[in-house]
Design a protein around this motif. Structure first.
Motif, PDB file in Angstrom:
ATOM      1  N   LEU A  85       0.838  -1.189   0.000  1.00 15.33           N
ATOM      2  CA  LEU A  85       0.000   0.000   0.000  1.00 15.33           C
ATOM      3  C   LEU A  85       0.879   1.246   0.000  1.00 15.33           C
ATOM      4  CD1 LEU A  85      -2.727  -0.993   2.610  1.00 15.33           C
ATOM      5  CD2 LEU A  85      -2.900  -1.017   0.120  1.00 15.33           C
ATOM      6  N   ILE A  86       0.566   2.184  -0.883  1.00 15.73           N
ATOM      7  CA  ILE A  86       1.344   3.423  -0.971  1.00 15.73           C
ATOM      8  C   ILE A  86       0.920   4.325   0.183  1.00 15.73           C
ATOM      9  CG2 ILE A  86       1.861   5.442  -2.389  1.00 15.73           C
ATOM     10  CD1 ILE A  86       1.261   3.621  -4.845  1.00 15.73           C
ATOM     11  N   LYS A  87       1.892   4.696   0.995  1.00 13.67           N
ATOM     12  CA  LYS A  87       1.610   5.548   2.152  1.00 13.67           C
ATOM     13  C   LYS A  87       1.264   6.957   1.685  1.00 13.67           C
ATOM     14  CE  LYS A  87       5.535   3.930   4.492  1.00 13.67           C
ATOM     15  NZ  LYS A  87       6.473   4.065   5.617  1.00 13.67           N
ATOM     16  N   ASP A  88       0.431   7.647   2.460  1.00 13.84           N
ATOM     17  CA  ASP A  88      -0.016   9.000   2.117  1.00 13.84           C
ATOM     18  C   ASP A  88       1.151   9.950   1.876  1.00 13.84           C
ATOM     19  OD1 ASP A  88      -2.670   8.277   2.232  1.00 13.84           O
ATOM     20  OD2 ASP A  88      -2.963   8.987   4.290  1.00 13.84           O
ATOM     21  N   GLU A  89       2.220   9.806   2.619  1.00 15.35           N
ATOM     22  CA  GLU A  89       3.348  10.735   2.477  1.00 15.35           C
ATOM     23  C   GLU A  89       4.053  10.603   1.130  1.00 15.35           C
ATOM     24  OE1 GLU A  89       6.973   9.413   4.954  1.00 15.35           O
ATOM     25  OE2 GLU A  89       5.301   8.216   5.770  1.00 15.35           O
ATOM     26  N   PHE A  90       3.853   9.491   0.417  1.00 15.20           N
ATOM     27  CA  PHE A  90       4.508   9.286  -0.876  1.00 15.20           C
ATOM     28  C   PHE A  90       3.563   9.499  -2.066  1.00 15.20           C
ATOM     29  CE2 PHE A  90       7.054   6.951   2.196  1.00 15.20           C
ATOM     30  CZ  PHE A  90       8.287   7.572   1.961  1.00 15.20           C
ATOM     31  N   LYS A  91       2.291   9.707  -1.800  1.00 17.41           N
ATOM     32  CA  LYS A  91       1.334   9.929  -2.889  1.00 17.41           C
ATOM     33  C   LYS A  91       1.639  11.185  -3.702  1.00 17.41           C
ATOM     34  CE  LYS A  91      -2.301   7.057  -1.023  1.00 17.41           C
ATOM     35  NZ  LYS A  91      -3.648   6.964  -0.467  1.00 17.41           N
ATOM     36  N   PRO A  92       2.106  12.290  -3.102  1.00 16.87           N
ATOM     37  CA  PRO A  92       2.463  13.454  -3.931  1.00 16.87           C
ATOM     38  C   PRO A  92       3.601  13.157  -4.917  1.00 16.87           C
ATOM     39  CG  PRO A  92       2.192  14.125  -1.643  1.00 16.87           C
ATOM     40  CD  PRO A  92       2.145  12.621  -1.666  1.00 16.87           C
ATOM     41  N   ILE A  93       4.538  12.300  -4.540  1.00 16.43           N
ATOM     42  CA  ILE A  93       5.637  11.934  -5.443  1.00 16.43           C
ATOM     43  C   ILE A  93       5.091  11.134  -6.621  1.00 16.43           C
ATOM     44  CG2 ILE A  93       7.781  10.602  -5.656  1.00 16.43           C
ATOM     45  CD1 ILE A  93       8.276  11.235  -2.652  1.00 16.43           C
ATOM     46  N   VAL A  94       4.254  10.149  -6.328  1.00 11.58           N
ATOM     47  CA  VAL A  94       3.660   9.329  -7.390  1.00 11.58           C
ATOM     48  C   VAL A  94       2.810  10.206  -8.314  1.00 11.58           C
ATOM     49  CG1 VAL A  94       2.123   7.382  -7.883  1.00 11.58           C
ATOM     50  CG2 VAL A  94       3.699   7.256  -5.951  1.00 11.58           C
ATOM     51  N   THR A  95       2.057  11.118  -7.739  1.00 10.96           N
ATOM     52  CA  THR A  95       1.209  12.027  -8.515  1.00 10.96           C
ATOM     53  C   THR A  95       2.052  12.906  -9.441  1.00 10.96           C
ATOM     54  OG1 THR A  95      -0.449  12.055  -6.759  1.00 10.96           O
ATOM     55  CG2 THR A  95      -0.517  13.858  -8.356  1.00 10.96           C
ATOM     56  N   ALA A  96       3.149  13.439  -8.924  1.00 19.47           N
ATOM     57  CA  ALA A  96       4.016  14.308  -9.735  1.00 19.47           C
ATOM     58  C   ALA A  96       4.605  13.544 -10.914  1.00 19.47           C
ATOM     59  CB  ALA A  96       5.129  14.899  -8.869  1.00 19.47           C
ATOM     60  N   LEU A 101       4.636  12.122 -16.788  1.00 18.26           N
ATOM     61  CA  LEU A 101       4.443  11.185 -17.903  1.00 18.26           C
ATOM     62  C   LEU A 101       3.288  11.627 -18.799  1.00 18.26           C
ATOM     63  CD1 LEU A 101       4.946   7.707 -16.187  1.00 18.26           C
ATOM     64  CD2 LEU A 101       6.500   8.870 -17.760  1.00 18.26           C
ATOM     65  N   GLN A 102       2.241  12.134 -18.191  1.00 20.82           N
ATOM     66  CA  GLN A 102       1.083  12.593 -18.960  1.00 20.82           C
ATOM     67  C   GLN A 102       1.471  13.773 -19.855  1.00 20.82           C
ATOM     68  OE1 GLN A 102      -2.137  13.946 -16.478  1.00 20.82           O
ATOM     69  NE2 GLN A 102      -3.675  13.246 -17.933  1.00 20.82           N
ATOM     70  N   GLN A 103       2.310  14.672 -19.356  1.00 23.63           N
ATOM     71  CA  GLN A 103       2.723  15.846 -20.118  1.00 23.63           C
ATOM     72  C   GLN A 103       3.850  15.540 -21.102  1.00 23.63           C
ATOM     73  OE1 GLN A 103       3.723  18.552 -16.967  1.00 23.63           O
ATOM     74  NE2 GLN A 103       1.598  18.909 -16.402  1.00 23.63           N
ATOM     75  N   HIS A 104       4.530  14.404 -20.923  1.00 25.21           N
ATOM     76  CA  HIS A 104       5.641  14.003 -21.796  1.00 25.21           C
ATOM     77  C   HIS A 104       5.350  12.588 -22.305  1.00 25.21           C
ATOM     78  CE1 HIS A 104       7.335  17.130 -19.170  1.00 25.21           C
ATOM     79  NE2 HIS A 104       8.030  17.466 -20.249  1.00 25.21           N
ATOM     80  N   LEU A 142      -3.956   8.157 -12.438  1.00 24.62           N
ATOM     81  CA  LEU A 142      -3.743   9.602 -12.483  1.00 24.62           C
ATOM     82  C   LEU A 142      -3.450  10.112 -13.892  1.00 24.62           C
ATOM     83  CD1 LEU A 142      -1.650   9.868  -9.214  1.00 24.62           C
ATOM     84  CD2 LEU A 142      -3.961  10.766  -9.585  1.00 24.62           C
ATOM     85  N   GLY A 143      -3.496   9.243 -14.905  1.00 26.95           N
ATOM     86  CA  GLY A 143      -3.381   9.701 -16.284  1.00 26.95           C
ATOM     87  C   GLY A 143      -2.186   9.236 -17.075  1.00 26.95           C
ATOM     88  N   ALA A 144      -1.230   8.547 -16.449  1.00 22.07           N
ATOM     89  CA  ALA A 144      -0.093   8.018 -17.208  1.00 22.07           C
ATOM     90  C   ALA A 144      -0.569   6.826 -18.040  1.00 22.07           C
ATOM     91  CB  ALA A 144       1.026   7.595 -16.260  1.00 22.07           C
TER      92      ALA A 144
END
Length: 182
Positions: A85-96, A101-104, A142-144
């Motif tokens: 399970l991805i911990k909440d503190e690492f979700k912003p990194i995964v999101t970024a 990837l979505q933009q590139h 998230l769109g990748a």
């Protein structure tokens, strides 16, 4: 009578569908030249150096992926013991990274799942794979695109720390993000 009519119609349809053999295409002609003979070719245009960028030994020089002040430079997602399970503190990194990837769309990455050395080799390989797959799944949500992300598990084979204590084991329970070309 009906049977004869059906047979005649089917024979006619089969005959219409058949194809006749075509003549094989002729091969390409071979150029007649003597050995050592020089062929006239148009001159090569010189490169305009003002429009080219210099090559560097760092493939991502100047990239947000290498900027230590940018969240994209963070590449490890850490997990709790025996968890994917991805911990909440690492979700912003995964999101970024998913947004990057979505933009590139031509960018690709590999997520390398890892585990500490407790448990069997087979179990740790499976756990590392579940961890890398969890990161990929969140990025896709998230769109990748799926074809931008490869997942692999190293199990316990690539530890960051080799001491036998919880702080060290915690460093080894991770998913590492590696971009293609790095």
């Amino acid at each position: 009578m009906n049977k004869l009519l059906i047979v005649a119609l089917m024979t006619g349809m089969l005959a219409a569908c058949s194809s006749s053999p075509t003549k094989e295409q002729d091969g390409a002609a071979v150029e007649d030249r003597k050995p050592g003979e020089v062929v006239d070719r148009p001159p090569v245009k010189p490169v305009d150096k003002s429009t080219t960028r210099p090559l560097t030994d760092k493939p991502f020089a100047g990239s947000p992926l290498r900027d230590p002040n940018n969240i994209l430079s963070k590449r490890s997602i850490f997990f709790d013991y025996d968890s994917n399970l991805i911990k909440d503190e690492f979700k912003p990194i995964v999101t970024a990274h998913a947004r990057y990837l979505q933009q590139h769309p031509s960018s690709k990455m590999r997520i390398e799942g890892n585990a500490d050395d407790r448990g069997s080799r087979e179990y740790n390989l499976a756990l590392g794979q579940r961890r890398s797959d969890a990161v990929k799944q969140m990025m896709q949500l998230l769109g990748a695109k799926a074809d931008q992300i490869e997942t692999v598990s190293f199990g316990e084979e690539k530890p960051k720390c080799t001491e036998r204590a919880e702080p060290c084991w915690a460093q080894n329970r991770r998913g590492d993000i590696v971009y293609q070309g790095e």
